[in-house]
Write a protein that holds these residues in place. Structure first.
Motif, PDB file in Angstrom:
ATOM      1  N   SER A  10      44.773   6.934 -79.534  1.00  0.00           N
ATOM      2  CA  SER A  10      45.791   5.919 -79.235  1.00  0.00           C
ATOM      3  C   SER A  10      45.276   4.496 -79.395  1.00  0.00           C
ATOM      4  O   SER A  10      46.075   3.548 -79.375  1.00  0.00           O
ATOM      5  N   ALA A  11      43.962   4.329 -79.550  1.00  0.00           N
ATOM      6  CA  ALA A  11      43.383   2.983 -79.642  1.00  0.00           C
ATOM      7  C   ALA A  11      43.925   2.170 -80.815  1.00  0.00           C
ATOM      8  O   ALA A  11      44.253   0.982 -80.639  1.00  0.00           O
ATOM      9  N   PRO A  12      44.055   2.735 -82.044  1.00  0.00           N
ATOM     10  CA  PRO A  12      44.608   1.915 -83.144  1.00  0.00           C
ATOM     11  C   PRO A  12      46.019   1.415 -82.866  1.00  0.00           C
ATOM     12  O   PRO A  12      46.335   0.250 -83.124  1.00  0.00           O
ATOM     13  N   ALA A  13      46.879   2.305 -82.334  1.00  0.00           N
ATOM     14  CA  ALA A  13      48.244   1.879 -82.026  1.00  0.00           C
ATOM     15  C   ALA A  13      48.261   0.840 -80.914  1.00  0.00           C
ATOM     16  O   ALA A  13      49.015  -0.141 -80.970  1.00  0.00           O
ATOM     17  N   ALA A  14      47.408   1.028 -79.897  1.00  0.00           N
ATOM     18  CA  ALA A  14      47.354   0.062 -78.803  1.00  0.00           C
ATOM     19  C   ALA A  14      46.837  -1.287 -79.296  1.00  0.00           C
ATOM     20  O   ALA A  14      47.353  -2.343 -78.899  1.00  0.00           O
ATOM     21  N   ALA A  15      45.829  -1.266 -80.160  1.00  0.00           N
ATOM     22  CA  ALA A  15      45.297  -2.519 -80.706  1.00  0.00           C
ATOM     23  C   ALA A  15      46.335  -3.223 -81.564  1.00  0.00           C
ATOM     24  O   ALA A  15      46.491  -4.456 -81.494  1.00  0.00           O
TER      25      ALA A  15
ATOM     26  N   LEU B  23      48.879  -4.774 -79.292  1.00  0.00           N
ATOM     27  CA  LEU B  23      48.338  -5.945 -78.598  1.00  0.00           C
ATOM     28  C   LEU B  23      48.233  -7.144 -79.530  1.00  0.00           C
ATOM     29  O   LEU B  23      48.651  -8.264 -79.178  1.00  0.00           O
ATOM     30  N   LEU B  24      47.691  -6.923 -80.741  1.00  0.00           N
ATOM     31  CA  LEU B  24      47.404  -8.039 -81.642  1.00  0.00           C
ATOM     32  C   LEU B  24      48.637  -8.516 -82.401  1.00  0.00           C
ATOM     33  O   LEU B  24      48.747  -9.706 -82.709  1.00  0.00           O
ATOM     34  N   MET B  25      49.571  -7.619 -82.712  1.00  0.00           N
ATOM     35  CA  MET B  25      50.691  -7.980 -83.571  1.00  0.00           C
ATOM     36  C   MET B  25      51.997  -8.193 -82.819  1.00  0.00           C
ATOM     37  O   MET B  25      52.943  -8.747 -83.396  1.00  0.00           O
TER      38      MET B  25
ATOM     39  N   LEU C 172      52.284  -8.121 -78.654  1.00  0.00           N
ATOM     40  CA  LEU C 172      52.177  -8.676 -77.309  1.00  0.00           C
ATOM     41  C   LEU C 172      51.574 -10.077 -77.306  1.00  0.00           C
ATOM     42  O   LEU C 172      52.150 -11.010 -76.726  1.00  0.00           O
ATOM     43  N   LEU C 173      50.417 -10.256 -77.944  1.00  0.00           N
ATOM     44  CA  LEU C 173      49.778 -11.571 -77.947  1.00  0.00           C
ATOM     45  C   LEU C 173      50.628 -12.634 -78.659  1.00  0.00           C
ATOM     46  O   LEU C 173      50.764 -13.755 -78.150  1.00  0.00           O
ATOM     47  N   PRO C 174      51.222 -12.352 -79.849  1.00  0.00           N
ATOM     48  CA  PRO C 174      52.108 -13.364 -80.449  1.00  0.00           C
ATOM     49  C   PRO C 174      53.302 -13.715 -79.570  1.00  0.00           C
ATOM     50  O   PRO C 174      53.721 -14.876 -79.526  1.00  0.00           O
ATOM     51  N   THR C 175      53.844 -12.719 -78.858  1.00  0.00           N
ATOM     52  CA  THR C 175      54.970 -13.002 -77.969  1.00  0.00           C
ATOM     53  C   THR C 175      54.544 -13.917 -76.829  1.00  0.00           C
ATOM     54  O   THR C 175      55.249 -14.885 -76.493  1.00  0.00           O
ATOM     55  N   LEU C 176      53.398 -13.627 -76.239  1.00  0.00           N
ATOM     56  CA  LEU C 176      52.900 -14.481 -75.157  1.00  0.00           C
ATOM     57  C   LEU C 176      52.578 -15.877 -75.671  1.00  0.00           C
ATOM     58  O   LEU C 176      52.837 -16.880 -74.981  1.00  0.00           O
ATOM     59  N   ALA C 177      52.025 -15.962 -76.885  1.00  0.00           N
ATOM     60  CA  ALA C 177      51.741 -17.274 -77.467  1.00  0.00           C
ATOM     61  C   ALA C 177      53.023 -18.057 -77.711  1.00  0.00           C
ATOM     62  O   ALA C 177      53.075 -19.278 -77.495  1.00  0.00           O
ATOM     63  N   THR C 178      54.079 -17.368 -78.149  1.00  0.00           N
ATOM     64  CA  THR C 178      55.372 -18.025 -78.370  1.00  0.00           C
ATOM     65  C   THR C 178      55.933 -18.553 -77.061  1.00  0.00           C
ATOM     66  O   THR C 178      56.458 -19.676 -77.003  1.00  0.00           O
ATOM     67  N   VAL C 179      55.827 -17.755 -76.004  1.00  0.00           N
ATOM     68  CA  VAL C 179      56.318 -18.197 -74.693  1.00  0.00           C
ATOM     69  C   VAL C 179      55.563 -19.440 -74.247  1.00  0.00           C
ATOM     70  O   VAL C 179      56.160 -20.405 -73.738  1.00  0.00           O
ATOM     71  N   ALA C 180      54.256 -19.456 -74.438  1.00  0.00           N
ATOM     72  CA  ALA C 180      53.463 -20.622 -74.024  1.00  0.00           C
ATOM     73  C   ALA C 180      53.797 -21.850 -74.863  1.00  0.00           C
ATOM     74  O   ALA C 180      53.961 -22.958 -74.331  1.00  0.00           O
TER      75      ALA C 180
END
Length: 302
Positions: free
Chosen positions: A24-29, A32-34, A36-44
């Motif tokens: 599950s690590a590739p899907a989780a990574a 996260l990278l494509m 969750l993190l871009p969404t959080l960056a957009t919110v900020a």
């Protein structure tokens, strides 16, 4: 159970857990990278005045959202998006359902018609937009040529503020028709034939009565899914606008995603573009909530 057996089972359990994490690590990574993190960056970024290339970022709070309320261009794009969704969603759903019923009732050519109507879904959107640009051309386009042949003056479909959004909505209906058609055909195939026989015994001998009493209720889950997917796909319209009209004339065809593109990559106002993106995400989440909390309760699951 001996201590050796317990130790063996424990090591096997840890091995299975480690294998599961590794798989599950590739899907989780990727999530996260494509996502969750871009969404959080957009919110900020939505709460900053960040501009591409600027060395200093200032926290502005809700100033971007206050500017959205005063921005006539944003309000125009929001209104255009709502109108586009309200035109494309019922048009593509009703058209796909009608075609699905006709194809399902036929005895020949089912596979051929499925492939023909599904073709726009697998075709390159930019290429199809170029074809539509030729078809809707005011002087050399075949559509206006046919209108002139019967003595009618064809409008400037993509160059007039009064017709450009209607033209884009017609293209959107054509794009979504094949996708919805395949879903409705799958839903029709899943309806048990015994229900139609029982309805006929109960007196429902006409086609409209069988559709009203059997087909439409049993298509409830499929219709709900098609409605949700079509609305989300319509809200996400971008390619045809970017290729055919670039939001013109006079912002008559500018939609939310194209506004985000302009603010972020033409004017380099990434903070303001992020605020528009949050509005867009809120609309998508509202549509998902409408499906799960409201419409789902009205659907009959057989």
């Amino acid at each position: 159970m001996s201590e050796a057996a317990i130790a063996t089972r424990g090591s096997a359990g840890w091995g299975e857990a480690a294998t599961a994490w590794l798989l599950s690590a590739p899907a989780a990574a990727a999530y996260l990278l494509m996502l969750l993190l871009p969404t959080l960056a957009t919110v900020a970024l939505a709460f900053t005045d960040y501009e591409l290339g600027a060395g200093v970022i200032s926290w502005v709070g809700f100033d971007n959202f206050a500017e959205l309320l005063r921005d006539r261009g944003f309000m125009t794009s929001l209104r255009n998006t709502v109108v586009y969704v309200c035109l494309v969603t019922p048009g593509s759903i009703a058209g796909a359902l009608l075609l699905a019923l006709l194809i399902e009732a036929g005895t020949r050519g089912r596979t051929f018609f499925r492939a023909v109507f599904f073709l726009p879904v697998v075709s390159l959107t930019v290429a199809m937009a170029a074809a539509w640009q030729y078809l809707l051309h005011p002087t050399i386009g075949p559509l206006n040529a046919m209108l002139r042949a019967v003595g009618m003056a064809g409008p400037e479909w993509l160059s007039s503020s009064s017709t450009v959004l209607l033209s884009l909505a017609a293209i959107g209906i054509w794009e979504n028709l094949g996708f919805n058609l395949v879903l409705f055909l799958a839903g029709l195939t899943a309806i048990p034939r015994e229900l139609y026989a029982a309805a006929e015994v109960d007196g429902a001998r006409g086609g409209w009565e069988r559709f009203r009493l059997v087909t439409w209720p049993m298509l409830g889950p499929t219709t709900l899914f098609v409605l949700t997917i079509t609305m989300i796909r319509s809200v996400r319209v971008f390619d045809t606008v970017a290729v055919l009209t670039q939001g013109g004339p006079n912002k008559a065809s500018e939609v939310l995603l194209y506004s985000i593109y302009l603010e972020g990559f033409s004017f380099f106002r990434l903070g303001y573009a992020a605020a528009i993106t949050l509005v867009f995400l809120a609309i998508v989440l509202a549509l998902m909530w409408l499906q799960t909390r409201v419409l789902d309760k009205r659907v009959h699951y057989g």
